[in-house]
Enzyme design. Structure first.
Site, short mmCIF file in Angstrom:
data_model
loop_
_atom_site.label_atom_id
_atom_site.label_comp_id
_atom_site.label_asym_id
_atom_site.label_seq_id
_atom_site.Cartn_x
_atom_site.Cartn_y
_atom_site.Cartn_z
N GLU A 72 0.82 -1.21 0.00
CA GLU A 72 0.00 0.00 0.00
C GLU A 72 0.86 1.26 0.00
OE1 GLU A 72 -4.14 -1.57 1.83
OE2 GLU A 72 -2.69 -0.94 3.32
N CYS A 85 3.32 8.41 1.42
CA CYS A 85 3.79 7.43 2.39
C CYS A 85 4.06 6.14 1.61
CB CYS A 85 2.70 7.24 3.44
SG CYS A 85 3.11 6.05 4.70
N CYS A 92 6.46 -7.18 7.21
CA CYS A 92 7.55 -6.66 8.03
C CYS A 92 7.92 -7.73 9.03
CB CYS A 92 7.13 -5.39 8.76
SG CYS A 92 8.47 -4.67 9.73
N CYS A 96 5.97 -5.51 15.46
CA CYS A 96 5.46 -4.68 16.56
C CYS A 96 4.00 -5.05 16.79
CB CYS A 96 5.55 -3.20 16.20
SG CYS A 96 7.24 -2.70 15.84
N CYS A 99 0.92 -2.93 15.28
CA CYS A 99 0.97 -2.58 13.86
C CYS A 99 0.38 -3.71 13.03
CB CYS A 99 2.42 -2.33 13.46
SG CYS A 99 2.68 -2.15 11.69
N CYS A 327 -1.96 5.54 9.91
CA CYS A 327 -0.75 4.85 10.37
C CYS A 327 -1.09 3.50 10.98
CB CYS A 327 -0.06 5.66 11.48
SG CYS A 327 0.29 7.33 11.03
#
Ligand code: SAH
Ligand code: SF4
Length: 359
Positions: A72, A85, A92, A96, A99, A327
């Site tokens: 994205e 962004c 990833c 975390c 997230c 975010c």
């Protein structure tokens, strides 16, 4: 290819400034060179899976990068700038727990071409949509804050950053290109040498015990080491401060004690004092996280403690949340090869009893 240097400049301008999709259209290149290029290379747009436009003007694209992976990219228009962004990885590996990209696990690094193609696609689509005149730019700022940990894809990242900065391509200033990292210390040192741009560091906790829990990479590079790396980075950085991002999680890292500990960490008299700005990000919830957003009053109380302590502190406005573009909501499609998503499902929610001493 044994061509003159200025040919590279011409190519750069055609591709990045004019958005050419075909070597044949590059009228100031010799026909023989155009043919040679077409035989060796291709200019290929990223297939768009979806394009969503928020009521606040934010645009989110889902780009297909093959083999069931999609990433994205988000455009955030503001009065005086247009920020893109950009994603650096399909998934990833840092994991975390607040997230949604982290919850999806990791598939692969994006190539330099795939990182840049997000900018190329967005810039040229937006120019057409916004009816910009030749020479006018839609995107004035890039933040490497999409899916992925950019400093875990260093070798593809740096050439992409260089093209963003190149006057013959996007010509962005170093201050307007920001790499955001969860704290890959050795790569922060390399970035400082190879391509210093603005740096944002995702801090999220003022003490190791809590940061270990929220950002697992902290077990490898704990806070004191991270602070030292920030200080070293500032010696070469285009800005004289680091931006610390701090995601506000209800009852987890948002108490007044946490605010004071944070202040003591970055603003104290000790060796860890780092010239910085604090950017508080209200947590954008997603079901699998089991976490909640801090109430507005709590965020304001937290911000005030920092401001009273002399820290420049801002609260990030949530943009594009009606299209899951805010975010931490970027999830794309990731063929997880790490089984992170399964592992994360079994994690207990961190409990830091309110009013108890910090762990
Ligand atoms: N991997 C890099 C860059 C991508 S994340 C990094 O972690 O810095 C970009 C920012 O979004 C980071 O500060 C991250 O902590 C924050 N973020 C992640 N999930 C979030 C969520 N659910 N709500 C709010 N912010 C989040
Ligand atoms: Fe990765 Fe950044 Fe999400 Fe952490 S916050 S899992 S480092 S993308």
């Amino acid at each position: 290819m044994g061509e003159k240097r200025f040919r590279a400049t011409q190519l750069f301008r055609w591709i990045h400034q004019r958005g050419a999709q075909d070597f044949a259209a590059m009228s100031d290149l010799a026909k023989s060179l155009r043919e040679k290029l077409a035989g060796k290379a291709e200019i290929r747009p990223l297939p768009i899976v979806t394009e969503q436009i928020s009521t606040d003007g934010t645009v989110k694209w889902l780009f297909d990068v093959g083999a069931g992976n999609a990433v994205e990219t988000v455009f955030i228009p503001e009065d005086d700038r247009g920020t893109l962004c950009v994603s650096s990885q399909a998934g990833c590996a840092v994991g975390c727990r607040f997230c949604s990209t982290g919850h999806q696990g990791f598939s692969r690094n994006l190539t330099t071409g795939e990182i840049l193609a997000q900018l190329w696609m967005a810039e040229h689509k937006l120019r057409a949509r916004l009816g910009l005149k030749p020479g006018e730019r839609a995107i004035t700022n890039v933040v490497m804050m999409g899916m992925g940990e950019p400093l875990q894809n260093y070798n593809a990242l740096v050439p992409a950053l260089r093209v963003m900065l190149d006057d013959h391509a996007y010509g962005l200033s170093r201050r307007r290109v920001t790499v955001s990292t969860s704290g890959v210390v050795p790569m922060m040192d390399r970035l400082r040498e190879d391509c210093p741009v603005a740096l944002a560091v995702s801090l999220h906790a003022p003490i190791d015990a809590l940061r270990d829990d929220l950002v697992p990479l902290n077990r490898k590079y704990p806070i004191a080491e991270l602070m030292q790396a920030c200080l070293r980075y500032l010696e070469a950085a285009p800005r004289d401060f680091i931006t610390f991002e701090y995601c506000m999680l209800d009852g987890v890292n948002d108490t007044e004690d946490h605010a004071r500990a944070l202040l003591a960490l970055v603003n104290g008299r000790g060796p860890n004092r780092v010239p910085c700005k604090l950017n508080l990000i209200p947590f954008n919830p997603f079901p699998a996280s089991g976490l909640l957003r801090s109430p507005r009053e709590q965020v304001m109380r937290f911000a005030k403690i920092l401001q009273d302590g002399g820290l420049v502190t801002t609260v990030r406005k949530t943009r594009g949340d009606d299209i899951d573009a805010a975010c931490g909501q970027l999830a794309g499609e990731v063929q997880d090869r790490t089984r992170a998503s399964e592992r994360m499902k079994r994690l207990p929610v961190p409990i830091v009893p309110l009013g108890s001493p910090l762990r």
